[in-house]
Scaffold this motif. Structure first.
Motif, PDB file in Angstrom:
ATOM      1  N   GLY A   1       0.611  -1.066   0.075  1.00 53.44           N
ATOM      2  CA  GLY A   1      -0.167  -0.102   0.056  1.00 53.44           C
ATOM      3  C   GLY A   1       0.722   1.227   0.161  1.00 53.44           C
ATOM      4  N   GLY A   2       2.146   1.029  -0.416  1.00 54.03           N
ATOM      5  CA  GLY A   2       3.103   2.418  -0.382  1.00 54.03           C
ATOM      6  C   GLY A   2       2.783   3.222  -1.253  1.00 54.03           C
ATOM      7  N   ALA A   3       3.763   4.246  -1.357  1.00 55.39           N
ATOM      8  CA  ALA A   3       3.757   5.238  -2.319  1.00 55.39           C
ATOM      9  C   ALA A   3       4.442   5.244  -3.481  1.00 55.39           C
ATOM     10  N   ARG A   4       5.247   4.181  -3.457  1.00 53.80           N
ATOM     11  CA  ARG A   4       6.117   4.004  -4.838  1.00 53.80           C
ATOM     12  C   ARG A   4       6.234   2.525  -5.182  1.00 53.80           C
ATOM     13  N   GLN A   5       4.727   2.150  -5.509  1.00 48.14           N
ATOM     14  CA  GLN A   5       4.518   0.769  -5.987  1.00 48.14           C
ATOM     15  C   GLN A   5       4.519   0.660  -7.404  1.00 48.14           C
ATOM     16  N   SER A   6       4.963  -0.633  -7.929  1.00 43.88           N
ATOM     17  CA  SER A   6       4.840  -1.119  -9.174  1.00 43.88           C
ATOM     18  C   SER A   6       3.862  -2.051  -9.745  1.00 43.88           C
ATOM     19  N   PRO A   7       3.348  -2.345 -10.780  1.00 44.35           N
ATOM     20  CA  PRO A   7       3.666  -1.527 -12.101  1.00 44.35           C
ATOM     21  C   PRO A   7       2.977  -0.228 -11.884  1.00 44.35           C
ATOM     22  N   VAL A   8       3.262   0.827 -13.060  1.00 44.58           N
ATOM     23  CA  VAL A   8       2.423   1.707 -13.183  1.00 44.58           C
ATOM     24  C   VAL A   8       2.135   1.691 -14.559  1.00 44.58           C
ATOM     25  N   ASP A   9       1.150   2.759 -15.110  1.00 43.10           N
ATOM     26  CA  ASP A   9       0.655   3.127 -16.385  1.00 43.10           C
ATOM     27  C   ASP A   9       1.748   4.308 -16.907  1.00 43.10           C
ATOM     28  N   ILE A  10       2.525   3.747 -18.072  1.00 45.52           N
ATOM     29  CA  ILE A  10       3.363   4.698 -18.309  1.00 45.52           C
ATOM     30  C   ILE A  10       2.724   5.751 -19.485  1.00 45.52           C
ATOM     31  N   CYS A  11       2.623   6.890 -18.917  1.00 45.29           N
ATOM     32  CA  CYS A  11       1.835   7.925 -19.699  1.00 45.29           C
ATOM     33  C   CYS A  11       3.035   8.644 -20.513  1.00 45.29           C
ATOM     34  N   THR A  12       2.783   8.436 -21.845  1.00 48.88           N
ATOM     35  CA  THR A  12       4.150   8.811 -22.494  1.00 48.88           C
ATOM     36  C   THR A  12       4.270  10.483 -22.660  1.00 48.88           C
ATOM     37  N   SER A  13       3.122  11.062 -22.473  1.00 48.09           N
ATOM     38  CA  SER A  13       3.220  12.557 -22.490  1.00 48.09           C
ATOM     39  C   SER A  13       3.841  13.206 -21.372  1.00 48.09           C
ATOM     40  N   ILE A  14       4.128  12.368 -20.154  1.00 49.74           N
ATOM     41  CA  ILE A  14       4.794  13.072 -19.107  1.00 49.74           C
ATOM     42  C   ILE A  14       5.965  12.541 -18.951  1.00 49.74           C
ATOM     43  N   ALA A  15       6.390  11.836 -20.102  1.00 48.20           N
ATOM     44  CA  ALA A  15       7.746  11.202 -19.611  1.00 48.20           C
ATOM     45  C   ALA A  15       8.667  12.320 -19.834  1.00 48.20           C
ATOM     46  N   SER A  16       9.823  12.575 -19.177  1.00 44.24           N
ATOM     47  CA  SER A  16      10.615  13.656 -19.423  1.00 44.24           C
ATOM     48  C   SER A  16      11.803  13.157 -19.912  1.00 44.24           C
ATOM     49  N   SER A  17      12.070  13.726 -21.014  1.00 46.54           N
ATOM     50  CA  SER A  17      13.422  13.278 -21.833  1.00 46.54           C
ATOM     51  C   SER A  17      14.545  13.652 -20.924  1.00 46.54           C
ATOM     52  N   ASP A  18      15.196  12.883 -20.192  1.00 50.60           N
ATOM     53  CA  ASP A  18      16.342  13.238 -19.433  1.00 50.60           C
ATOM     54  C   ASP A  18      17.991  13.032 -20.092  1.00 50.60           C
ATOM     55  N   SER A  19      18.287  14.383 -20.584  1.00 51.50           N
ATOM     56  CA  SER A  19      19.636  14.237 -21.323  1.00 51.50           C
ATOM     57  C   SER A  19      20.618  13.533 -20.518  1.00 51.50           C
ATOM     58  N   ASN A  20      20.572  13.669 -19.051  1.00 51.19           N
ATOM     59  CA  ASN A  20      21.552  13.177 -18.133  1.00 51.19           C
ATOM     60  C   ASN A  20      21.558  11.601 -18.352  1.00 51.19           C
ATOM     61  N   LEU A  21      20.568  10.796 -18.854  1.00 49.46           N
ATOM     62  CA  LEU A  21      20.405   9.578 -18.959  1.00 49.46           C
ATOM     63  C   LEU A  21      21.206   9.117 -20.310  1.00 49.46           C
ATOM     64  N   GLU A  22      21.066  10.139 -21.240  1.00 47.87           N
ATOM     65  CA  GLU A  22      21.372   9.968 -22.609  1.00 47.87           C
ATOM     66  C   GLU A  22      22.982   9.772 -22.538  1.00 47.87           C
ATOM     67  N   MET A  23      23.448  10.839 -21.467  1.00 47.66           N
ATOM     68  CA  MET A  23      25.098  10.820 -21.272  1.00 47.66           C
ATOM     69  C   MET A  23      25.504   9.561 -20.746  1.00 47.66           C
ATOM     70  N   LYS A  24      24.648   9.108 -19.577  1.00 47.37           N
ATOM     71  CA  LYS A  24      25.286   7.722 -19.066  1.00 47.37           C
ATOM     72  C   LYS A  24      24.638   6.707 -19.741  1.00 47.37           C
ATOM     73  N   LYS A  25      25.189   5.981 -20.893  1.00 46.85           N
ATOM     74  CA  LYS A  25      24.398   5.030 -21.417  1.00 46.85           C
ATOM     75  C   LYS A  25      24.409   3.894 -20.629  1.00 46.85           C
ATOM     76  N   LEU A  26      23.178   3.228 -20.920  1.00 45.15           N
ATOM     77  CA  LEU A  26      22.872   1.873 -19.742  1.00 45.15           C
ATOM     78  C   LEU A  26      23.863   1.136 -20.668  1.00 45.15           C
ATOM     79  N   THR A  27      24.470   0.360 -19.938  1.00 40.70           N
ATOM     80  CA  THR A  27      25.391  -0.993 -20.433  1.00 40.70           C
ATOM     81  C   THR A  27      25.357  -2.285 -19.914  1.00 40.70           C
ATOM     82  N   PHE A  28      25.130  -3.347 -20.493  1.00 41.98           N
ATOM     83  CA  PHE A  28      24.660  -4.448 -19.985  1.00 41.98           C
ATOM     84  C   PHE A  28      25.743  -5.655 -20.612  1.00 41.98           C
ATOM     85  N   ALA A  29      26.294  -6.416 -19.749  1.00 41.84           N
ATOM     86  CA  ALA A  29      26.976  -7.623 -20.296  1.00 41.84           C
ATOM     87  C   ALA A  29      26.635  -9.095 -19.467  1.00 41.84           C
TER      88      ALA A  29
END
Ligand SMILES: O[B-]1(O)OCc2ccc(NC(=S)NCc3ccccc3)cc21
Ligand SMILES: [Zn+2]
Length: 265
Positions: free
Chosen positions: A26-54
């Motif tokens: 019943g908490g305030a940061r529960q999942s899943p959520v509906d991803i409302c694409t219009s409010i998703a903020s394009s975060d340049s910071n994320l672009e800079m630090k590329k997500l990498t996986f191996a």
């Protein structure tokens, strides 16, 4: 009303009553959520630090019927997930599993502008920079990082998913497990387009710990209806009684004032 011993997805023990036994649900940061694409903020910071996986390719991984679905245990000390929203920490693959619905019109946990996909794969990682075990990591807000990948139904069967499907007849009942003989490369579960949304959330199953940095890929991968039909043949019970696991997704929870960021890799 005492809740059925086991939580599940039926009206008497499902998501609407989890918070009775699992207060975090019943908490305030529960999942899943509906991803409302219009409010998703394009975060340049994320672009800079590329997500990498191996990841490593592994054979003889153990797959088990948890009673809530199938789960592949894939502790990979050699795997690394880092960058993007994960700061300076390194996350290691622990397991992967999947959520699905009674029909292919539903089944994903996250939805996109109210639209559900036919299913959702979760690749679960834990923060090995800061914590000593998965269980410890799951007690902290930055303990886990989960990659979510949507399933679309199409005509091509997914070869990697087929390696999972081919073992399901051996783990029909809750508690059963077997080894997957084939070599599994988790990289093959990821879509070609690596754009994603990210936000702070929780496990989507009890105890619903608020310990997950979610990374949900925008592009779905394709599986066939037949492959999903096989998922629905798993039994939630350990013995003769047959109660098929036909749905195991939690509906979207309130985003509240959480930031929803996107990265178009
Ligand atoms: O939200 B998910 O379905 O997707 C991502 C994810 C990861 C883990 C789980 N649950 C687990 S591991 N519970 C047992 C446990 C819980 C807490 C500590 C130790 C052990 C569910 C989900
Ligand atoms: Zn999951």
């Amino acid at each position: 009303r005492v809740m059925a011993a086991e939580w599940g997805y039926s009206p008497t023990n499902g998501p609407d009553v989890w918070a009775r036994l699992f207060p975090q649900a019943g908490g305030a940061r529960q999942s899943p959520v509906d991803i409302c694409t219009s409010i998703a903020s394009s975060d340049s910071n994320l672009e800079m630090k590329k997500l990498t996986f191996a990841y490593e390719s592994q054979s003889d991984l153990r797959i088990l019927n948890t009673g809530h679905g199938w789960k592949v245990e894939a502790p990979q000390s050699g795997s690394r997930l880092e960058g993007g929203p994960l700061g300076e920490d390194i996350y290691q693959l622990e397991q992967f599993h999947c959520h699905w619905g009674e029909t292919s019109a539903e089944g994903s946990e996250h939805t996109v502008d109210g639209r559900a996909y036919a299913g959702e794969l979760h690749l679960v990682h834990w923060n090995t920079t800061k914590y000593q075990s998965f269980a410890e990591a799951a007690q902290h807000p930055d303990g886990l990082a989960v990659l979510g990948v949507f399933f679309d139904v199409g005509n091509e069967s997914n070869d990697e998913i087929e390696k999972i499907v081919s073992t399901l007849s051996e783990i029909k009942f809750k508690g059963q497990f077997t080894d997957i003989p084939d070599v599994i490369d988790p990289t093959t579960f990821l879509p070609s387009g690596l754009g994603y949304w990210t936000y702070l959330g929780s496990l989507t199953t009890p105890p619903c710990n608020e310990c997950v940095i979610w990374i949900v890929y925008k592009e779905p991968i394709t599986v066939t209806e037949e492959q999903l039909v096989q998922f629905r043949c798993l039994s939630a019970c350990s013995g003769e009684a047959e109660e098929f696991i036909v749905k195991n997704y939690r509906p979207p929870q309130p985003l509240g004032n959480r930031a929803l960021r996107e990265c178009n890799a």
